[in-house]
Design a protein around this motif. Structure first.
Motif, PDB file in Angstrom:
ATOM      1  N   GLU A 142      -1.064   2.297   2.154  1.00  0.00           N
ATOM      2  CA  GLU A 142       0.112   2.909   1.536  1.00  0.00           C
ATOM      3  C   GLU A 142       0.350   2.365   0.133  1.00  0.00           C
ATOM      4  O   GLU A 142       0.706   3.101  -0.789  1.00  0.00           O
ATOM      5  CB  GLU A 142       1.340   2.660   2.414  1.00  0.00           C
ATOM      6  N   PHE A 143       0.139   1.047  -0.017  1.00  0.00           N
ATOM      7  CA  PHE A 143       0.281   0.433  -1.341  1.00  0.00           C
ATOM      8  C   PHE A 143      -0.791   0.978  -2.285  1.00  0.00           C
ATOM      9  O   PHE A 143      -0.512   1.291  -3.450  1.00  0.00           O
ATOM     10  CB  PHE A 143       0.160  -1.090  -1.210  1.00  0.00           C
ATOM     11  N   ALA A 144      -2.023   1.091  -1.771  1.00  0.00           N
ATOM     12  CA  ALA A 144      -3.138   1.525  -2.610  1.00  0.00           C
ATOM     13  C   ALA A 144      -2.947   2.952  -3.111  1.00  0.00           C
ATOM     14  O   ALA A 144      -3.383   3.293  -4.214  1.00  0.00           O
ATOM     15  CB  ALA A 144      -4.442   1.411  -1.825  1.00  0.00           C
ATOM     16  N   LYS A 145      -2.293   3.809  -2.311  1.00  0.00           N
ATOM     17  CA  LYS A 145      -2.105   5.196  -2.721  1.00  0.00           C
ATOM     18  C   LYS A 145      -1.139   5.336  -3.885  1.00  0.00           C
ATOM     19  O   LYS A 145      -1.033   6.401  -4.477  1.00  0.00           O
ATOM     20  CB  LYS A 145      -1.615   6.028  -1.532  1.00  0.00           C
ATOM     21  N   LYS A 146      -0.425   4.279  -4.185  1.00  0.00           N
ATOM     22  CA  LYS A 146       0.474   4.296  -5.332  1.00  0.00           C
ATOM     23  C   LYS A 146      -0.229   3.773  -6.587  1.00  0.00           C
ATOM     24  O   LYS A 146       0.398   3.547  -7.607  1.00  0.00           O
ATOM     25  CB  LYS A 146       1.720   3.450  -5.026  1.00  0.00           C
TER      26      LYS A 146
END
Length: 504
Positions: free
Chosen positions: A117-121
């Motif tokens: 989820e962090f990486a998708k930002k």
């Protein structure tokens, strides 16, 4: 082109304007990035909410990223049970180990999902690297806990083996076991499940060749201390015999060799970490080049792309909460695991099997589930990145890091691995490199990789513990610390005594 459209949409949404005048009201407002990077946030990282909502948080956590992760979340009760049994029934080590081991799987899964989820930002390449790093945090924590808990033979126990507080052989096995698990088991399962859905899967040479080349360099660096020791261990001498008379003036003793090995390992670890920094820099500079293009194209070909985009997502605050919970639980459960290692070894589980097979399986659970799901969805380049990336990080950063932590703590952690395990890793890298050479794969190649891993697991079960037989220096340390009980023929003893007394 679809790529340019998606970037335009992401940029417009991130700045709060575009075709939807109220988009700034619904976009993620608790950004995890500085303001100058927000224009690079990918649109699939937006949650449409802000703040923390318990109901949504639990729902997103349970649904996770795929159906396999949902089933893994059913194991969550084992995590609190492990904590309860650790304090309520501390004299049942095997039960505590089993509960903590199973409880680590959903905890690591949450850490991996929150990392996703962090990486998708983030931009594509940077996001993939960050996702891999979060997945490797469990491994780093495990290595640090192991080296902190390690005891030298003189620290409370007479014998220095894996059964009595010497955890260095288990750490060494876990380092190489982590690489083998990613290269053979995880990559094999990715090829297998991907091949079940698509007859042939093709991947880009930029990822496979770069990853395999880095792994060969890392294996070379890890091999040097072991080769150094193997070449010189037969040349060491001792200052005195068991009878107390001078045999030779010892200049190169087993203790000297062991100290040299530790120094070589420490310097090599620093060099390998520098190499890892070069790897990160190379990927960071590739944000808008071939790596970014490959991963972006691959994700647009995701067979479940529409479903993934429609799935609810964490807000920035919820991502932070999920990372905090998973890291705290993972650390606590890993401490419980390490505390019970001696009891597990005493129960009959070999040191090498524990380090080479059992620990890597649980520490890499999140990365394996993510990579296998990506391969099944047809995103083979991203799956390959998730298999090779953690292996590279283990070899170039995580393993060397624990050597440096041991250096700081004054504990003789080194890279002098068992020759048996070094050979396995080098052969594993060569086998994987051969399968990657033609740029495509199928389910048969995946099945063969898994079979190789199973054979290694069987061999490691029968590999003797360090106190029974070893190739990497424990016997040298025993020679330095003093003789053990030795059986000598009576006639030979009389001849030796006559020589000492000067008799003919």
């Amino acid at each position: 082109m679809p790529t340019s459209i998606s970037h335009t949409s992401a940029d417009n949404n991130a700045h709060g304007h575009g075709s939807h005048p109220t988009s700034h009201e619904t976009n993620e407002t608790t950004s995890l990035l500085p303001s100058f990077l927000r224009g690079a946030i990918e649109h699939e990282g937006e949650s449409g909410r802000h703040g923390f909502h318990p109901h949504h948080f639990i729902s997103v956590t349970y649904k996770s990223s795929n159906i396999v992760s949902q089933y893994v979340n059913l194991l969550w009760p084992f995590a609190p049970l492990a904590i309860i049994f650790r304090y309520a029934l501390p004299h049942h080590p095997l039960l505590i180990f089993g509960l903590a081991y199973i409880g680590m799987i959903p905890s690591a899964n949450l850490l991996g999902f929150a990392g996703q989820e962090f990486a998708k930002k983030m931009p594509k390449v940077a996001g993939t690297l960050i996702e891999t790093t979060f997945g490797s945090l469990v491994e780093i924590i495990l290595f640090v806990v192991l080296i902190v808990k390690h005891r030298e033979p003189g620290e409370g126990e007479e014998d220095g083996n894996g059964d009595e507080g010497n955890l260095i052989p288990i750490i060494q096995a876990a380092i190489l076991g982590s690489i083998l698990t990613n290269l053979l088991l995880c990559l094999g399962l990715c090829f297998f499940v991907g091949g079940l859905r698509k007859t042939t899967q093709k991947f880009h040479s930029a990822i496979s060749e770069t990853g395999n080349g880095l792994l060969l360099v890392a294996a070379f660096g890890l091999l040097i201390p072991s080769a150094f020791y193997s070449a010189l261990k037969g040349e060491t001498t001792v200052a005195k015999s068991g009878l107390g008379f001078l045999v030779t003036e010892a200049k190169f003793t087993p203790g000297t060799l062991q100290r040299d090995i530790v120094k070589i390992s420490q310097v090599t670890s620093v060099v390998l970490i520098i190499a890892f920094g070069c790897y990160l820099l190379f990927n960071a500079k590739s944000q808008h080049s071939v790596f970014h293009e490959v991963i972006e194209t691959d994700e647009h070909g995701d067979l479940d792309r529409e479903e993934d985009q429609a799935r609810m997502k964490y807000t920035g605050t919820e991502t932070t909460v999920a990372l905090t919970i998973s890291l705290t639980l993972s650390t606590l459960l890993l401490i419980f695991l390490v505390e019970q290692i001696e009891a597990v070894v005493h129960s009959g589980v070999p040191d090498q099997f524990l380090g080479l097979i059992l620990l890597p399986l649980v520490e890499k659970a999140a990365e394996h589930l993510t990579a296998i799901d990506e391969a099944y969805d047809g995103v083979i380049n991203v799956a390959l990145f998730h298999c090779l990336g953690p292996s590279i990080q283990t070899a170039l950063f995580n393993g060397p890091l624990v050597v440096i932590v041991g250096w700081i703590l004054g504990k003789p952690m080194d890279l002098n691995f068992e020759i048996f395990m070094i050979v396995l890793v080098v052969l594993g890298i060569l086998v994987v490199g051969n399968f990657l050479r033609d740029g495509e794969t199928n389910w048969l190649e995946g099945a063969l990789l898994v079979i190789v891993y199973v054979i290694i697991a069987i061999a490691s079960w029968y590999y003797p513990n360090p106190d029974v037989a070893t190739s990497n220096g424990i016997e040298g340390l025993a020679a330095v610390r003093g003789p053990k009980h030795v059986t000598v023929d009576r006639t030979l003893l009389k001849d030796l005594l006559r020589m000492v007394n000067g008799d003919a």
